[in-house]
Write a protein that holds these residues in place. Structure first.
Motif, short mmCIF file in Angstrom:
data_model
loop_
_atom_site.label_atom_id
_atom_site.label_comp_id
_atom_site.label_asym_id
_atom_site.label_seq_id
_atom_site.Cartn_x
_atom_site.Cartn_y
_atom_site.Cartn_z
N THR A 144 51.16 18.31 84.60
CA THR A 144 51.28 18.58 83.17
C THR A 144 50.15 17.92 82.40
OG1 THR A 144 52.78 16.68 83.00
CG2 THR A 144 53.79 18.84 83.20
N ASN A 145 49.54 18.69 81.50
CA ASN A 145 48.51 18.14 80.62
C ASN A 145 49.06 18.07 79.19
OD1 ASN A 145 48.53 20.79 79.76
ND2 ASN A 145 46.38 21.18 80.18
N VAL A 146 48.19 17.91 78.22
CA VAL A 146 48.61 17.81 76.83
C VAL A 146 49.40 19.04 76.39
CG1 VAL A 146 47.81 17.65 74.44
CG2 VAL A 146 46.70 16.28 76.21
N GLU A 147 48.88 20.23 76.72
CA GLU A 147 49.54 21.46 76.31
C GLU A 147 50.92 21.58 76.97
OE1 GLU A 147 47.74 22.83 74.15
OE2 GLU A 147 45.65 22.40 74.66
N ASP A 148 51.01 21.21 78.24
CA ASP A 148 52.28 21.30 78.96
C ASP A 148 53.33 20.36 78.37
OD1 ASP A 148 51.55 23.18 81.08
OD2 ASP A 148 50.23 21.60 81.79
N GLN A 149 52.88 19.16 78.00
CA GLN A 149 53.83 18.21 77.41
C GLN A 149 54.35 18.73 76.09
OE1 GLN A 149 51.13 14.54 78.78
NE2 GLN A 149 53.00 13.84 77.79
N ARG A 150 53.50 19.36 75.30
CA ARG A 150 53.95 19.93 74.03
C ARG A 150 54.97 21.04 74.26
NH1 ARG A 150 48.45 20.56 70.30
NH2 ARG A 150 48.02 18.33 70.08
N LEU A 151 54.76 21.81 75.33
CA LEU A 151 55.66 22.92 75.63
C LEU A 151 56.96 22.47 76.30
CD1 LEU A 151 53.45 25.86 77.01
CD2 LEU A 151 54.93 25.91 75.00
N GLY A 152 56.98 21.25 76.80
CA GLY A 152 58.16 20.78 77.51
C GLY A 152 58.24 21.30 78.93
N THR A 153 57.07 21.57 79.52
CA THR A 153 57.02 22.07 80.89
C THR A 153 57.67 21.10 81.85
OG1 THR A 153 55.01 23.34 80.48
CG2 THR A 153 55.48 22.78 82.77
N ASP A 154 57.49 19.80 81.61
CA ASP A 154 58.06 18.79 82.51
C ASP A 154 59.59 18.84 82.52
OD1 ASP A 154 58.22 17.85 79.87
OD2 ASP A 154 56.70 16.30 80.18
N VAL A 155 60.18 18.90 81.34
CA VAL A 155 61.65 18.95 81.25
C VAL A 155 62.18 20.23 81.89
CG1 VAL A 155 63.63 19.03 79.69
CG2 VAL A 155 61.71 17.49 79.20
#
Length: 554
Positions: free
Chosen positions: A193-204
């Motif tokens: 996850t990068n900055v964009e992924d964290q904003r999208l909630g990809t991790d969760v």
């Protein structure tokens, strides 16, 4: 060092008219008007920013790298073989055979059958086009596959609710494809996850909906330091990506740009990711938050930044107790890294590992937690892997537990896929077919091994996956076993810094690995003049000499 390729590079499909170029500019000594050859300057005058990137026509079915000589690479070291004793096995000729060498490892607590794994392959087209071979190949090899950045953000079928992803068929597919052949014990699927992924909630989403065990935060990579980049061939997709918050160049919502695109003035848009600005306390809290969300392991991937940034990264990784830190040296890329950046930015791999080991030494001396480390950056064979691991030993075995690869696995998958396509068309190179037959079940040498293991299910394995398995297990693994047996080291944790020597002054100066002419020079006379007979009288030697000898014969 002259820069004769400054105006002519295969990566940008440029050339020069004359061979005796200016060593500084790389331009022809005499540049003339009536020349139809496109050099860097000439092509840039016509196509501008496109010439910053590797051959645009091959995007999605190619990888790229630097072609610059950094003055120091793994060939500047020699592996020192041995004949006295063995480590990791009984020194018995009937037991200490090279197939008995154990190359299994654990990286970030994840057991691996081979000490390599595939680094983050995300939204770039070449990763998506060859995902089946890469994912299944990693799974049947007992290794990890890292799903790279921006997959959810680039998924046009993704459902994004209130700025957060709630469904991503592409990410779902990538996870499930790996797990089709995963044994549940060796390796794992990792979501980066990068900055964009964290904003999208990809991790969760990955943790809660897909039950992913491992999340990797990404700070950068060795090929570039400005965020991920891909090419977009569709105007509607370019507009949608801009709406999702990505930087898209040129502006797909500009009417003049739309007209130029439709008229064929250019064929692709560029999608760029933002860069992060990590902070110490914020990162530590973020890792704790990920674990609260259900992450069983947390990795960190970083690029080849300046020395101070390297120290900062290690400090953060230590304080947060990340499980695995992957550090990527300069020089290689997988999709769309700018050619000037690949060549002239960031720290090349050997220099970088020397910096990292200096930091690790300080950390150990001061009782700091040292995470498992994986190195990336142009690795293609077992000698490089051995040397990197050997360099990382600071007295307790290699700190580098595995090597991350990207370009090489993609090549293995692409090549095996392509040759199987040629076989179907009866278009294999004549020499190849004569030597290895035109039957994929025969010319793919590991096919019979996989057939024995999987039975009829071997037919469900993508041919690209068989190629990756063959490359890792039948080439790198066996080659590494042979090298280790030659050093009389029969387990990876036995590889030592003493197993390599520098063969250039620069290598010795940068890494502290002594020149081969200096290695054990003080021991030779003591061994020759020792009066104990055939065996070495260790007790008569100094403590330094005893340590040197014992490290080799115990």
């Amino acid at each position: 060092m002259s820069d004769v390729y400054a105006n002519s590079r295969s990566t940008t499909d440029t050339a020069v008219r004359k061979k005796d170029v200016n060593p500084t500019s790389g331009m022809c000594p005499i540049c003339i008007k009536d020349c139809k050859i496109l050099c860097e300057v000439g092509k840039s005058a016509l196509r501008g920013r496109e010439v910053l990137y590797p051959d645009t026509e091959a995007f999605g079915h190619s990888t790229a790298s630097s072609n610059k000589d950094y003055g120091l690479d793994w060939s500047d070291f020699q592996i020192l073989t041995d004949v006295m004793g063995a480590r990791g096995i009984e020194p018995d000729p009937d037991k200490a055979t090279f197939p008995a060498v154990d190359i299994r490892t654990k990286a970030g607590g994840v057991p691996l059958e081979v000490p390599v794994f595939t680094a983050g392959l995300g939204s770039t087209a070449v990763a998506k086009n060859y995902w089946d071979g890469l994912a299944v190949g990693a799974a049947i090899s007992g290794s990890m596959q890292v799903i790279g950045e921006n997959v959810c953000g680039m998924d046009m079928d993704a459902v994004i609710t209130n700025g957060k992803v709630t469904k991503s068929p592409d990410l779902d597919y990538r996870v499930k494809k790996y797990r089709e052949f995963w044994d549940g014990k060796h390796g794992d699927i990792v979501v980066q996850t990068n900055v964009e992924d964290q904003r999208l909630g990809t991790d969760v989403y990955a943790l809660s909906r897909l039950e992913v065990n491992v999340i990797e935060r990404k700070w950068g990579q060795g090929a570039k330091a400005i965020g991920g980049e891909v090419r977009i061939y569709d105007l509607k997709k370019a507009i949608e990506l801009k709406k999702r918050g990505y930087v898209v160049i040129p502006d797909p919502e500009d009417p003049a740009v739309q007209k130029a695109f439709k008229d064929g003035a250019f064929k692709t848009f560029e999608r760029h990711s933002r860069v992060g600005f990590p902070q110490f306390e914020g990162f530590v809290e973020d890792v704790e938050w990920l674990r609260d969300q259900g992450a069983k392991k947390v990795f960190l991937k970083t690029g080849a930044y300046r020395p101070a940034a390297t120290a900062f990264t290690l400090k953060c990784a230590s304080a947060a107790h990340v499980d695995l830190l992957t550090i990527d040296g300069a020089g290689g890329g997988t999709g769309m890294s700018p050619v000037p950046m690949m060549n002239d930015c960031s720290t090349p791999t050997v220099y970088l590992e020397a910096q990292v080991m200096n930091c690790v030494r300080i950390m150990k001396e001061n009782g700091m937690y040292v995470p498992d480390i994986a190195f990336a950056g142009g690795f293609v064979n077992e000698t490089q892997i051995f040397k990197s691991m050997a360099m990382s030993d600071l007295g307790t075995g290699p700190t580098v537990k595995a090597i991350a690869m990207a370009r090489a696995p993609i090549t293995a998958v692409m090549k095996s896929t392509y040759f199987n396509e040629l076989a179907k068309k009866n278009d294999l190179p004549a020499g190849f077919a004569k030597a290895y037959t035109s039957d994929p079940t025969k010319f793919m040498i590991a096919y019979s091994d996989l057939e024995k293991k999987y039975g009829d299910d071997v037919k469900k394995i993508p041919v690209g996956a068989i190629g990756l398995y063959t490359y890792w297990h039948d080439r790198i693994a066996v080659g590494l076993q042979q090298l280790m047996a030659g050093c009389r080291k029969f387990k990876l944790e036995c590889i030592s810094r003493n197993d390599i020597a520098s063969i250039s002054e620069r290598a010795a100066r940068v890494t502290g690995i002594p020149m081969i002419s200096d290695v054990e020079s003080d021991l030779m006379s003591r061994i020759l003049l020792d009066g104990s007979g055939g065996d070495v009288n260790v007790k008569s030697m100094s403590k330094k000499e005893q340590v040197a000898i014992k490290s080799r014969i115990q």
